[in-house]
Design a protein around this motif. Structure first.
Motif, mmCIF file in Angstrom:
data_model
loop_
_atom_site.group_PDB
_atom_site.id
_atom_site.type_symbol
_atom_site.label_atom_id
_atom_site.label_comp_id
_atom_site.label_asym_id
_atom_site.label_seq_id
_atom_site.Cartn_x
_atom_site.Cartn_y
_atom_site.Cartn_z
ATOM 1 N N LEU B 249 -10.482 8.057 12.117
ATOM 2 C CA LEU B 249 -11.596 7.403 11.421
ATOM 3 C C LEU B 249 -11.129 6.124 10.739
ATOM 4 C CD1 LEU B 249 -13.281 10.573 9.897
ATOM 5 C CD2 LEU B 249 -14.267 9.075 11.649
ATOM 6 N N LEU B 250 -9.943 6.191 10.135
ATOM 7 C CA LEU B 250 -9.417 4.999 9.460
ATOM 8 C C LEU B 250 -9.099 3.897 10.467
ATOM 9 C CD1 LEU B 250 -6.969 6.711 6.942
ATOM 10 C CD2 LEU B 250 -8.854 5.219 6.287
ATOM 11 N N GLY B 255 -14.722 2.072 10.523
ATOM 12 C CA GLY B 255 -14.403 3.223 9.682
ATOM 13 C C GLY B 255 -13.999 2.836 8.271
ATOM 14 N N PRO B 256 -13.663 3.833 7.465
ATOM 15 C CA PRO B 256 -13.234 3.584 6.095
ATOM 16 C C PRO B 256 -11.866 2.912 6.056
ATOM 17 C CG PRO B 256 -12.922 5.881 6.664
ATOM 18 C CD PRO B 256 -13.629 5.256 7.833
ATOM 19 N N ARG B 257 -11.523 2.366 4.925
ATOM 20 C CA ARG B 257 -10.215 1.747 4.726
ATOM 21 C C ARG B 257 -9.326 2.591 3.830
ATOM 22 N NH1 ARG B 257 -11.686 0.077 8.403
ATOM 23 N NH2 ARG B 257 -12.302 -2.017 9.040
ATOM 24 N N VAL B 258 -9.972 3.415 3.029
ATOM 25 C CA VAL B 258 -9.255 4.181 2.015
ATOM 26 C C VAL B 258 -9.670 5.646 2.155
ATOM 27 C CG1 VAL B 258 -9.046 4.570 -0.469
ATOM 28 C CG2 VAL B 258 -9.104 2.230 0.416
ATOM 29 N N ALA B 299 -2.263 2.175 16.341
ATOM 30 C CA ALA B 299 -1.795 0.807 16.080
ATOM 31 C C ALA B 299 -2.029 0.392 14.635
ATOM 32 C CB ALA B 299 -2.498 -0.161 17.025
ATOM 33 N N GLU B 300 -2.996 1.024 13.968
ATOM 34 C CA GLU B 300 -3.279 0.631 12.580
ATOM 35 C C GLU B 300 -2.247 1.165 11.589
ATOM 36 O OE1 GLU B 300 -5.305 -1.601 11.702
ATOM 37 O OE2 GLU B 300 -6.116 -1.806 13.729
ATOM 38 N N TRP B 301 -1.361 2.022 12.066
ATOM 39 C CA TRP B 301 -0.303 2.544 11.196
ATOM 40 C C TRP B 301 0.473 1.398 10.545
ATOM 41 C CZ3 TRP B 301 1.255 6.602 8.628
ATOM 42 C CH2 TRP B 301 2.606 6.758 8.276
ATOM 43 N N ARG B 302 0.630 0.296 11.293
ATOM 44 C CA ARG B 302 1.431 -0.814 10.757
ATOM 45 C C ARG B 302 0.764 -1.448 9.539
ATOM 46 N NH1 ARG B 302 -0.973 -5.664 12.607
ATOM 47 N NH2 ARG B 302 -2.671 -5.102 13.993
ATOM 48 N N ARG B 303 -0.539 -1.219 9.345
ATOM 49 C CA ARG B 303 -1.223 -1.781 8.178
ATOM 50 C C ARG B 303 -1.505 -0.715 7.120
ATOM 51 N NH1 ARG B 303 -5.499 -6.165 10.585
ATOM 52 N NH2 ARG B 303 -6.326 -4.472 11.882
ATOM 53 N N THR B 304 -0.795 0.403 7.232
ATOM 54 C CA THR B 304 -1.131 1.560 6.385
ATOM 55 C C THR B 304 -0.060 1.835 5.329
ATOM 56 O OG1 THR B 304 -2.372 2.596 8.176
ATOM 57 C CG2 THR B 304 -1.569 4.042 6.418
ATOM 58 N N VAL B 305 -0.539 2.190 4.132
ATOM 59 C CA VAL B 305 0.339 2.727 3.089
ATOM 60 C C VAL B 305 -0.236 4.071 2.651
ATOM 61 C CG1 VAL B 305 1.162 2.463 0.718
ATOM 62 C CG2 VAL B 305 1.151 0.496 2.253
#
Lengths: 445, 407
Positions: B249-250, B255-258, B299-305
């Motif tokens: 979803l993220l 989808g959501p961001r948080v 692929a969005e893992w790289r923008r994730t904390v």
């Protein structure tokens, strides 16, 4: 007058069964009062085995195959026993002709929560409620506290059974020590409340006082049942809330529990929880103080507390804004559709519904028990699941219960025009029943 | 720090608000996840200070050995990671995991419930602030019309950390067939004026539409027709199931961001164990959840904390039943593709008797809110003034966290 009766049945009961509102309409308050002090055990619960029978299952497994056998038992027969107990308890609530009593028992069972989330507790939670909570629910709070704390389910759930006084003979020999879990929750959750004026040293001192409260073994003749084992008990005097308690073995806990049971902070803590449960998520200080005063004046007489709750002006004047927790919602729906038409509702399906809605019986998420306010139950996902469940149940029931008939026996005296219209205009019987179960009035009490 | 370039930012910098589309956009493409570890995780058990001279003596049977498959993974010559945390070990090696140790909220008593309240509200007293810090941070991200797009709560209700003025969506692995359109519309109309069910049902319906769009039948299939009661069983892998779906979803552009998730099992008053036992089991479930979240994000893992944190730690010494009782400081994990990791941030207080808090607990030397505040600034681009005024009002005067957590 019918609206008044419906209010009593909804607010203090478990949702009306057919005929229940009519039966209460002559004297709504009297309908509630007549249930106070009724101690008979519901028929469904009479078949539930006793704690000692369940503990014997564990003892037998351990004797035959050690811990591996106990773990195997936990996954199989023990779990099956839990499911049977959960089904019996749900049935007792659905069938009850004393629904206020069942609410009252459930309130105290939740106040002194044990949880089947711990596998070892699962097969004891039902017997615990029946043996430690139910017989004392109309008696004194001190006796209820004492029975709850000493029951094997609680001693196991909050790790008391193995807590050893470091200077006791057992502690000296095997370098064992205190476990402060039960002591802390006893102060924070069961009696004084988190702001009740105790500190860490009181937790330690109470943990020392409780050492020795354990489970017996075969040699002691009460295998798996409550047993005070002196050689685990921490010697010496203790100081709890500034009160010195002389060394006295098991009598120390009797003195400590009485001190806590009659403490004014306990009166406030219990009063607030009762007002929040029966009246409003945010009860007025007047309500809380009135109940706390009754608690103090009667030394925690729980029948008097029940009368005081019913006698609160706010119990009758405050709108029905409490959200039914999932258990009580499912029970209310089943009470609405059972009766002579005979939809029994298979226990597995009921338990699956309860789990899906977030409240499996005897499985509270923490020692604090189930939460009790709207925001704890109704989030976006919670609201959707309730609606989905309402529709699923309605589709099974629609063949033999007409929405208008159910409406007449449940919401008719209290429904909003919108709900009345929605149920009446529904395109199918199933949709009508689902809208009834999901309606704001049915979701509340 | 590169400023966050967003569609909303472009819009505001651009021409007229009259051209604003009906859909609102969160002011970031970065992803931020909080995992609340409920029940007080033993920080010393998860991240063992092997180099502390008092470690083995004070921990007794709970001490991990160094190295080997049963032992702690050597992080930096002083700290060792619990062997059950294999995904976190990979992330450490990739320099995508930072650890905060001897960290705590400002809460010093030992009630789970008050401790979690402060962890999630971000205030200086239990029940001192009404909502959660993550919701207040969302307020700075979402433009107020479509909070569902920005924030996602995992579970049937919204946890305190995400409660507040900004609307959030919710996701839980579904267990019932969905609502058919006409019935949903009728019920939506019946709920329209209801202060509790109205907003919850509307948000739930929107979240469900998105979930079904992104996850397809997958979510619904998991439990449908299950019929069998599985309620009180500690479903192993439940976190992984939810985390994998949340990752997807993220990752979706709409989808959501948080998001906020939670996982229990940390209240190890007995049988805590070292390399095996109740703590190891909880850590394993947690670690599997992390792997599922990472895989879901793709692929969005790289923008994730991701921040994983707990309400407090546990006693340094074992208690009398092979476990630990409620303590003070614990450890927290900061990980994800956007994290500059490979470092344990700590002002290590020591484990010897005189170094402990009240001669029993790990002494807190870091306010957990300080590094979180840095993350919200550096990763999500929330202005310092908003962080001080809205998100952590009780922390405004405290010194800033000086470590770098974002690359």
């Amino acid at each position: 007058m019918t609206a008044h009766a419906a209010h009593a049945v909804v607010r203090f009961g478990l949702g009306p069964r057919p005929g229940e509102i009519a039966a209460a309409s002559a004297d709504p308050r009297g309908w509630v009062f007549a249930q106070i002090g009724r101690t008979n055990i519901p028929a469904a619960l009479e078949t539930m085995p006793a704690t000692r029978v369940r503990q014997a299952m564990i003892a037998q497994a351990r004797a035959q195959g050690g811990n591996a056998a106990v773990e195997r038992l936990h996954r199989q027969e023990w779990r099956a026993a839990y499911l049977r107990d959960a089904g019996l308890r749900t049935r007792a609530m659905i069938e009850s002709d004393a629904p206020f009593r069942e609410r009252w028992v459930a309130f105290w069972s939740n106040h002194f929560s044990v949880s089947a989330i711990r596998p070892r507790v699962a097969g004891l939670a039902g017997p615990y409620e029946r043996e430690a909570i139910r017989p004392h629910a109309w008696g004194s709070f001190a006796d209820l506290l004492s029975a709850a704390i000493r029951h094997p389910a609680m001693l196991i759930y909050l790790d008391q059974a193995g807590s050893v006084g470091p200077n006791s003979p057992a502690g000296q020999r095997r370098n064992a020590g205190l476990n402060e879990n039960l002591a802390r929750e006893l102060l924070e959750l069961h009696t004084l409340g988190v702001d009740g004026g105790y500190d860490q040293s009181d937790v330690r001192e109470l943990a020392k006082i409780l050492t020795g409260h354990s489970l017996g073994n075969r040699e002691e003749g009460v295998e798996g049942e409550f047993f005070f084992r002196n050689r685990m008990h921490e010697p010496g005097a203790k100081t709890l809330l500034g009160v010195r308690i002389r060394e006295a073995g098991p009598d120390e806990a009797i003195q400590a529990l009485r001190l806590l049971a009659f403490h004014p902070a306990t009166a406030r803590h219990v009063a607030r929880k009762l007002a929040r449960h029966f009246v409003s998520d945010a009860p007025s200080e007047i309500c809380v103080e009135a109940l706390a005063r009754t608690f103090r004046d009667t030394r925690g007489d729980l029948s008097e507390m029940a009368r005081a709750v019913v006698n609160l002006e706010d119990s009758w004047e405050t709108p029905r804004g409490k959200i039914r927790a999932p258990n009580d919602l499912v029970v209310a729906a089943m009470r609405a559709v059972t009766g002579d038409a005979g939809y029994a509702g298979e226990p597995e399906r009921l338990l699956a519904a309860l789990a899906t809605l977030g409240q499996a019986p005897f499985a509270a998420p923490s020692p604090a028990g189930w939460p009790d306010t709207a925001r704890d139950w109704i989030g976006p996902e919670g609201a959707m699941r309730r609606a989905e469940w309402a529709l699923a149940l309605a589709e099974r029931v629609a063949a033999f219960r007409h929405p208008q008939a159910v409406f007449a026996e449940t919401l008719d005296p209290i429904a909003s025009p919108a709900t009345r219209e929605a149920v009446r205009r529904a395109p199918s019987a199933a949709d009508g029943l689902a809208l009834l179960f999901a309606s704001p009035e049915f979701q509340r009490r | 720090m590169i400023p966050v370039l967003s569609r909303r930012g472009l819009m505001l910098a651009g021409t007229a608000a009259a051209f604003a589309p009906r859909l609102a956009f969160a002011a970031t493409e970065r992803r931020f996840v909080v995992i609340v570890l409920r029940g007080a995780m033993d920080g010393i058990g998860a991240v063992a200070p092997l180099g502390d001279p008092a470690y083995a003596r004070m921990r007794g049977d709970l001490a991990l050995s160094a190295g080997g498959p049963e032992g702690a993974f050597d992080l930096d010559g002083f700290y060792g990671l619990h062997p059950a945390l294999t995904t976190l070990r990979e992330l450490w090696t990739a320099k995508n995991l930072a650890i905060l140790h001897a960290a705590h909220t400002s809460y010093r008593a030992r009630s789970h419930f008050d401790g979690q309240d402060q962890l999630e509200s971000g205030g200086d007293t239990p029940r001192g602030l009404p909502g959660g810090w993550l919701n207040r941070a969302l307020g700075a991200l979402a433009d107020g019309r479509s909070g569902t797009r920005a924030g996602l709560a995992v579970g049937q209700t919204v946890p305190l950390i995400l409660r507040g003025a900004t609307e959030v969506g919710a996701y839980a692995p579904p267990a019932l067939p969905g609502l058919e359109g006409d019935f949903a519309a009728r019920l939506g109309a019946l709920y329209a004026a209801d202060p509790v069910f109205g907003p919850a049902f509307a948000a739930g319906a929107r979240a469900q539409a998105l979930t079904e769009d992104v996850l397809g039948d997958e979510g619904r299939r998991t439990a449908m027709g299950r019929g069998r009661f599985d309620g009180a069983r500690r479903a192993s892998g439940r976190l992984a199931q939810a985390a994998g779906a949340v990752g997807k979803l993220l990752a979706d552009p709409r989808g959501p961001r948080v998001a906020a998730l939670e996982v229990g099992g940390w209240d190890t008053h007995n049988a805590q164990g070292a390399s095996a036992g109740r703590l190891a089991a909880a850590l394993r479930e947690f670690d599997e959840g992390i792997a599922a979240l990472r895989d879901g994000l793709g692929a969005e893992w790289r923008r994730t904390v991701v921040v994983a944190m707990t309400e407090f730690g546990r006693t340094v010494r074992p208690n009398g039943t092979g476990g630990t009782d409620h303590g003070a400081a614990s450890a927290a994990f900061v990980f994800g593709g956007a994290v500059a990791g490979g470092k344990v941030h700590a002002d290590w207080p020591g484990l010897a008797e005189r170094e402990l808090h009240e001669n029993r607990d790990l002494r807190p030397t870091m306010d957990l809110r300080a590094p979180i505040k840095r993350l919200l600034a550096d990763h999500l681009g929330i202005a310092r003034a908003i962080l001080d005024r809205d998100v952590f009002p009780d922390l405004a005067a405290a010194p800033a966290f000086r470590g770098d957590l974002i690359g």
